[in-house]
Design an enzyme around this catalytic site. Structure first.
Site, mmCIF file in Angstrom:
data_model
loop_
_atom_site.group_PDB
_atom_site.id
_atom_site.type_symbol
_atom_site.label_atom_id
_atom_site.label_comp_id
_atom_site.label_asym_id
_atom_site.label_seq_id
_atom_site.Cartn_x
_atom_site.Cartn_y
_atom_site.Cartn_z
ATOM 1 C CE LYS A 212 -4.133 -1.974 2.111
ATOM 2 N NZ LYS A 212 -5.156 -1.861 3.166
ATOM 3 C CG ASP B 245 -7.926 0.548 3.298
ATOM 4 O OD1 ASP B 245 -8.842 -0.234 2.985
ATOM 5 O OD2 ASP B 245 -6.719 0.313 3.096
#
Length: 274
Positions: free
Chosen positions: A70, A106
């Site tokens: 990420k 997220d």
């Protein structure tokens, strides 16, 4: 299912490990539900740069990014959304005519299940300091929660804490804390290491809200221990589906039915809830 052919659009998830991921299951079902000629696959590259070269070479239209890529993936993108830039992590890539743009769904997904909770002024312990932790910390900070960070790597943990003027605690020191909210953002407790407890039970009281991003198994040791203490719990599937639905909307302009996504996973024969 729509037959795969030369015109079928390709989407994927990049992570390592990734065999546990239910992203292909829910995204392929959503493509079928909306009659979109697309297929979604899972890849576990060892080299994220080579993986991103493949995304460009094969014109992969959208990518989900998970552990451990990420943060690393940002260097290989053409553009990055302002929120993802502030977080310092990307979990979604959109390919528009060869231009790769990074986003982060997220943070929204972590805060959405807590919408009925007054985060402002609450003490929130985040376990972890990776990409998911960065997104969760960003959201909690934006809602004026008081952040505490713990992580196995103290350097990474202290760096994340400093980013939000939060307090850092080594993992061996957190058993004496009594936060209002505990959020595990690590892979601790995930299959095949499901016997690992990501947070000491001493931290839990009946007033604690406990959230775990791990969804395989759905009932992690942390969630199980929290239920036994009478805590309010948010399982990992809740956040997982929220971020996936936001990804699907970025790729297609369509917001899928999250209740159906959850049902698709829970009723699949390969999904283990114990």
């Amino acid at each position: 299912m729509i037959p795969v052919n030369a015109d079928t659009r390709l989407f994927c998830v990049l992570g390592n490990p990734v065999s546990h991921s239910k992203s292909p299951l829910i995204h392929n079902q959503a493509f079928a539900d909306h009659q979109i000629d697309a297929v979604y696959l899972a890849f576990a590259p060892s080299d994220i740069q080579k993986a991103m070269d493949a995304v460009r070479q094969f014109d992969i239209q959208g990518v989900s990014v998970t552990i451990p890529f990420k943060q690393k993936v940002i260097s290989f993108l053409d553009k990055i959304d302002a929120e993802a830039s502030s977080i310092g992590a990307v979990n979604t890539i959109v390919n528009q005519n060869g231009v790769l743009s990074g986003y982060n769904t997220d943070s929204f997904a972590a805060i959405a299940p807590l919408k009925d909770v007054q985060i402002s002024g609450k003490t929130v312990l985040i376990i972890g300091a990776g990409g998911a932790a960065r997104a969760v910390a960003f959201g909690i900070h934006a809602h004026k929660g008081n952040l505490l960070i713990t992580n196995r790597s103290q350097d990474k943990g202290r760096a994340l804490a400093a980013r939000y003027n939060a307090d850092f605690y080594p993992m061996e020191a957190i058993r004496h804390l009594r936060p209002d909210i505990i959020i595990n953002t690590t892979s601790l407790g995930m299959t095949p290491g499901e016997n690992v407890l990501s947070c000491p039970e001493d931290c839990l009281t009946s007033e604690t809200l406990v959230m775990d991003v791990v969804y395989t198994p759905l009932e992690t040791r942390l969630i199980s221990a929290a239920r036994q203490k009478g805590c309010h719990v948010v399982d990992g599937l809740t956040m997982f589906i929220a971020q996936a639905a936001a990804q699907f909307e970025l790729w297609t302009g369509i917001l899928p039915d999250t209740k159906k996504m959850r049902h698709t996973i829970l009723t699949h024969p390969d999904f283990q809830t114990q």
